[in-house]
Design a protein around this motif. Structure first.
Motif, mmCIF file in Angstrom:
data_model
loop_
_atom_site.group_PDB
_atom_site.id
_atom_site.type_symbol
_atom_site.label_atom_id
_atom_site.label_comp_id
_atom_site.label_asym_id
_atom_site.label_seq_id
_atom_site.Cartn_x
_atom_site.Cartn_y
_atom_site.Cartn_z
ATOM 1 N N PRO A 32 0.925 -1.297 0.062
ATOM 2 C CA PRO A 32 0.054 -0.124 0.133
ATOM 3 C C PRO A 32 0.843 1.442 0.015
ATOM 4 O O PRO A 32 1.864 1.502 0.679
ATOM 5 N N GLY A 33 0.561 2.274 -0.835
ATOM 6 C CA GLY A 33 1.346 3.342 -0.907
ATOM 7 C C GLY A 33 2.525 3.475 -1.838
ATOM 8 O O GLY A 33 3.229 4.431 -1.906
ATOM 9 N N VAL A 34 2.443 2.286 -2.549
ATOM 10 C CA VAL A 34 3.583 2.221 -3.492
ATOM 11 C C VAL A 34 3.066 2.558 -4.944
ATOM 12 O O VAL A 34 2.072 1.602 -5.368
ATOM 13 N N ALA A 35 3.716 3.239 -5.829
ATOM 14 C CA ALA A 35 3.536 3.385 -7.344
ATOM 15 C C ALA A 35 4.345 2.651 -8.041
ATOM 16 O O ALA A 35 5.400 2.838 -7.503
ATOM 17 N N ALA A 36 4.034 1.766 -8.964
ATOM 18 C CA ALA A 36 4.854 1.179 -9.843
ATOM 19 C C ALA A 36 4.583 1.183 -11.163
ATOM 20 O O ALA A 36 3.604 1.669 -11.728
ATOM 21 N N LEU A 197 6.054 0.715 5.796
ATOM 22 C CA LEU A 197 4.635 0.741 5.304
ATOM 23 C C LEU A 197 3.915 -0.604 5.881
ATOM 24 O O LEU A 197 4.724 -1.794 6.414
ATOM 25 N N PRO A 198 2.711 -0.512 6.147
ATOM 26 C CA PRO A 198 2.060 -1.622 6.475
ATOM 27 C C PRO A 198 2.162 -2.893 5.302
ATOM 28 O O PRO A 198 2.333 -2.594 4.332
ATOM 29 N N PRO A 199 2.092 -4.337 5.911
ATOM 30 C CA PRO A 199 2.302 -5.238 4.842
ATOM 31 C C PRO A 199 1.296 -5.460 3.766
ATOM 32 O O PRO A 199 0.218 -4.742 4.072
ATOM 33 N N GLY A 200 1.557 -5.787 2.645
ATOM 34 C CA GLY A 200 0.497 -5.700 1.575
ATOM 35 C C GLY A 200 -0.244 -7.252 1.659
ATOM 36 O O GLY A 200 0.070 -8.002 2.580
ATOM 37 N N THR A 201 -1.279 -7.112 0.783
ATOM 38 C CA THR A 201 -2.062 -8.407 0.671
ATOM 39 C C THR A 201 -1.861 -9.028 -0.566
ATOM 40 O O THR A 201 -2.481 -10.289 -0.461
ATOM 41 N N GLY A 202 -1.151 -8.751 -1.213
ATOM 42 C CA GLY A 202 -0.467 -9.505 -2.450
ATOM 43 C C GLY A 202 0.285 -10.821 -2.185
ATOM 44 O O GLY A 202 0.929 -10.728 -1.297
ATOM 45 N N ALA A 203 -0.279 -11.693 -2.861
ATOM 46 C CA ALA A 203 0.185 -13.304 -2.777
ATOM 47 C C ALA A 203 0.514 -13.646 -3.920
ATOM 48 O O ALA A 203 0.311 -14.726 -4.322
ATOM 49 N N GLU A 204 1.253 -13.163 -4.589
ATOM 50 C CA GLU A 204 1.752 -13.372 -6.084
ATOM 51 C C GLU A 204 2.286 -14.800 -6.109
ATOM 52 O O GLU A 204 3.378 -15.084 -4.926
ATOM 53 N N PRO A 205 2.015 -15.934 -6.619
ATOM 54 C CA PRO A 205 2.702 -17.210 -6.515
ATOM 55 C C PRO A 205 4.244 -17.104 -7.004
ATOM 56 O O PRO A 205 4.606 -16.560 -7.945
ATOM 57 N N VAL A 206 5.101 -17.793 -6.293
ATOM 58 C CA VAL A 206 6.561 -17.817 -6.767
ATOM 59 C C VAL A 206 6.903 -19.303 -6.740
ATOM 60 O O VAL A 206 6.419 -20.351 -6.079
ATOM 61 N N ARG A 207 8.085 -19.429 -7.609
ATOM 62 C CA ARG A 207 8.782 -20.827 -7.818
ATOM 63 C C ARG A 207 10.169 -20.645 -7.829
ATOM 64 O O ARG A 207 10.642 -19.547 -8.216
ATOM 65 N N ASP A 208 10.676 -21.710 -7.118
ATOM 66 C CA ASP A 208 12.026 -21.839 -7.487
ATOM 67 C C ASP A 208 12.678 -22.112 -8.703
ATOM 68 O O ASP A 208 12.797 -23.200 -8.987
ATOM 69 N N GLY A 209 13.050 -21.091 -9.382
ATOM 70 C CA GLY A 209 13.712 -21.321 -10.824
ATOM 71 C C GLY A 209 14.814 -22.182 -10.733
ATOM 72 O O GLY A 209 15.255 -22.629 -11.870
ATOM 73 N N ASN A 210 15.694 -22.048 -9.512
ATOM 74 C CA ASN A 210 16.916 -22.648 -9.558
ATOM 75 C C ASN A 210 16.885 -24.266 -9.981
ATOM 76 O O ASN A 210 17.618 -24.885 -10.312
ATOM 77 N N ARG A 211 15.578 -24.574 -9.803
ATOM 78 C CA ARG A 211 15.390 -26.003 -9.916
ATOM 79 C C ARG A 211 15.412 -26.430 -11.462
ATOM 80 O O ARG A 211 15.478 -27.510 -11.814
ATOM 81 N N ASP A 212 15.324 -25.483 -12.012
ATOM 82 C CA ASP A 212 15.092 -25.790 -13.506
ATOM 83 C C ASP A 212 16.727 -26.132 -14.065
ATOM 84 O O ASP A 212 16.694 -26.489 -15.356
ATOM 85 N N TYR A 213 17.813 -25.988 -13.468
ATOM 86 C CA TYR A 213 19.135 -25.966 -14.084
ATOM 87 C C TYR A 213 19.810 -27.215 -13.204
ATOM 88 O O TYR A 213 19.650 -27.556 -12.162
ATOM 89 N N ALA A 214 20.913 -27.549 -13.776
ATOM 90 C CA ALA A 214 21.976 -28.522 -13.370
ATOM 91 C C ALA A 214 23.155 -27.817 -12.935
ATOM 92 O O ALA A 214 23.421 -27.081 -13.919
#
Length: 260
Positions: A32-36, A197-214
């Motif tokens: 909250p309060g951040v412009a992007a 700032l107060p914590p946001g409510t956004g919960a964008e899913p994240v994944r570990d892209g490091n697992r894509d590589y050897a």
């Protein structure tokens, strides 16, 4: 007479390409309060493409090149440290931001511009994102014709310069991609605390892209150079204490506590 408070402050996000800067900027933008910058006709909504104050052509900001290019290391007193630069940046970026007490601007090249931006925008704050160099090398290999060992050497040189730059910054938070994807909620809280700032409510899913590589072994000198950053051979991620600097102790301690 009390001087007018600025209408907004900047938080600049930077790091080598494919280090997690876009994910981090989106997390900040959801607070909250951040412009992007959103839906801009440029790669990854990067503000560097939306301004004309500092030249940015196909020869600038190249993956695995810009961070060790002396001409791209912009610090206090450099040729761009002028009021005209600040005014042009403000004018060029303004149409892309809505109202907010903070404006988040993300571009990988911010990694080498933080000291200049601190001079131009004295109340700005910085978030640096890094990722295991073996993962970075694997992720940018589709763009860059360079041996993996050379890309890791570039990572080491870039972060050696970063270490020197950090000493000049008043308000900076250093994050690792691996920690962020492992504990996204904690990092949202830390970013909110860093900006007071107060914590946001956004919960964008994240994944570990490091697992894509050897990952393979590293040279002894490379492994030794990576150890202070909490990285080891074979893509290993080791514990690292939070690194947060802020002139207000309460803010610094709140951000550090969220990261622990």
């Amino acid at each position: 007479m009390t001087p007018d408070r600025p209408a907004h402050r900047y938080v600049f996000v930077g790091g080598l390409h494919r280090s997690g800067t876009s994910l981090t900027a989106r997390m900040i933008g959801d607070l909250p309060g951040v412009a992007a910058i959103r839906s801009a006709p440029v790669p990854e909504n990067e503000g560097v493409y939306l301004q004309g104050a500092i030249a940015h052509t196909a020869l600038h900001g190249r993956p695995m090149h810009f961070a060790t290019d002396p001409d791209q290391h912009l610090i206090e007193g450099c040729r761009h440290d002028r009021l005209e630069t600040r005014l042009r940046l403000e004018a060029d970026w303004a149409p892309w931001f809505d109202a907010g007490s903070w404006r988040v601007e993300k571009s990988p090249v911010n990694l080498t511009r933080m000291r200049l931006y601190q001079q131009l925008f004295p109340l700005s704050q910085f978030v640096v994102v890094m990722r295991h160099p073996q993962a970075v090398a694997a992720a940018v290999a589709k763009w860059v014709d360079m041996p993996a060992a050379a890309m890791i050497d570039h990572w080491i040189a870039a972060h050696r310069q970063l270490e020197a730059d950090l000493a000049h910054l008043h308000a900076v938070m250093l994050l690792r991609y691996e920690d962020l994807v492992a504990r996204p909620d904690a990092h949202r809280s830390a970013l909110a605390a860093f900006l007071d700032l107060p914590p946001g409510t956004g919960a964008e899913p994240v994944r570990d892209g490091n697992r894509d590589y050897a990952y393979g072994p590293l040279g002894a000198a490379q492994e030794a150079a990576l150890h202070p950053w909490g990285y080891g051979a074979g893509g290993a991620v080791l514990p690292m204490a939070p690194r947060v600097r802020h002139p207000l102790r309460a803010i610094r301690e709140a951000a550090e506590a969220a990261l622990r």
